[in-house]
Design an enzyme around this catalytic site. Structure first.
Site, short mmCIF file in Angstrom:
data_model
loop_
_atom_site.label_atom_id
_atom_site.label_comp_id
_atom_site.label_asym_id
_atom_site.label_seq_id
_atom_site.Cartn_x
_atom_site.Cartn_y
_atom_site.Cartn_z
CG ASP A 11 -2.17 -0.91 1.54
OD1 ASP A 11 -2.11 -1.56 0.28
OD2 ASP A 11 -2.94 -0.82 1.53
CE LYS A 109 -4.49 -4.14 0.81
NZ LYS A 109 -4.13 -2.92 1.96
CB CYS A 154 -2.54 -2.53 5.47
SG CYS A 154 -3.85 -2.36 5.38
C1 VGL Z 1 -4.57 0.00 5.46
C2 VGL Z 1 -6.63 1.37 7.39
C3 VGL Z 1 -7.60 1.22 5.82
C4 VGL Z 1 -3.70 -0.16 5.10
C5 VGL Z 1 -5.75 0.64 4.16
O1 VGL Z 1 -3.07 0.13 4.10
O2 VGL Z 1 -3.14 -0.06 5.89
N1 VGL Z 1 -5.40 0.52 6.66
N2 VGL Z 1 -7.07 0.54 5.17
#
Ligand code: VGL
Ligand code: ZN
Length: 205
Positions: A11, A109, A154
């Protein structure tokens, strides 16, 4: 370069950078660190948080709720987040400064409206798989190094699920940054240690 090892880059998207929808302090500082280590890995897999605008994890889709409130969903507790990483937006794009052209797979995702997914392996209902474990197994990959955002969501969930699926997992701590919501970072490191997730710095790679 070990053919049985992969780097999982979690991410690294504008949504988690300063100025993004769900900014993580210092999120941009990890980009050069990842760029330094990525060439050492023959196998690189990226993840991309990829939500529809009406996603259940967005506080804006729950009238009367605020970001960082928690609600009960059919699969359990869900933190409500500010709107982030909406499919097709700049917020959802991978950081342009990432130099990982040799990456082989991007796992998206969180694309189902009714289920969040912190983990790159299994969604928040703890049943729906992303297919990543089967992909890595089919390719003979047994060992994962993890980096990216956010350490305590994540990255941690992915590392724990990697262990549960039988992979070795090591988090590169200076190639990650955390959200740290009510002690979540300390809890994540404790849970990862208990599950046998390793922890190293990028200069040890
Ligand atoms: C994430 C909260 C919501 C992350 C993704 O990448 O850690 N955290 N969506
Ligand atoms: Zn998300």
């Amino acid at each position: 370069m070990n053919p049985h090892t992969a780097l999982l880059v979690v991410d690294v998207q504008y949504g988690f950078m300063p100025g993004g929808g769900l900014p993580v302090a210092g999120g941009d500082a990890i980009v050069p660190v990842i760029n330094r280590i990525a060439p050492r890995f023959a196998n690189v897999v990226l993840t991309q948080d990829w939500h529809p605008a009406d996603h259940v994890s967005f506080a804006a889709n729950h009238p009367g709720r605020q970001p960082f409130d928690s609600i009960r969903l059919p699969y359990g507790e869900q933190v409500l987040w500010p709107t982030h990483c909406v499919q097709g937006t700049r917020d959802a794009a991978l950081h342009d400064g990432l130099r990982v052209d040799h990456a082989q797979l991007i796992i998206r995702k969180g694309f189902r409206r009714e289920i969040d997914s912190y983990s790159a392996f299994v969604e928040a209902d703890r049943r729906t798989t992303t297919g990543l474990a089967a992909y890595l197994q089919a390719r003979g990959i047994r060992r994962l190094f993890l980096c990216g955002l956010a350490t305590d969501y994540c990255v941690a969930w992915s590392a724990l699920d990697a262990r549960a699926a039988g992979f070795s997992a090591t988090v590169i701590e200076d190639a990650c940054r955390a959200i740290d919501l009510e002690g979540s970072l300390a809890r994540a490191w404790a849970d990862m240690a208990a599950a046998g997730v390793g922890r190293i710095r990028s200069d040890q790679i």
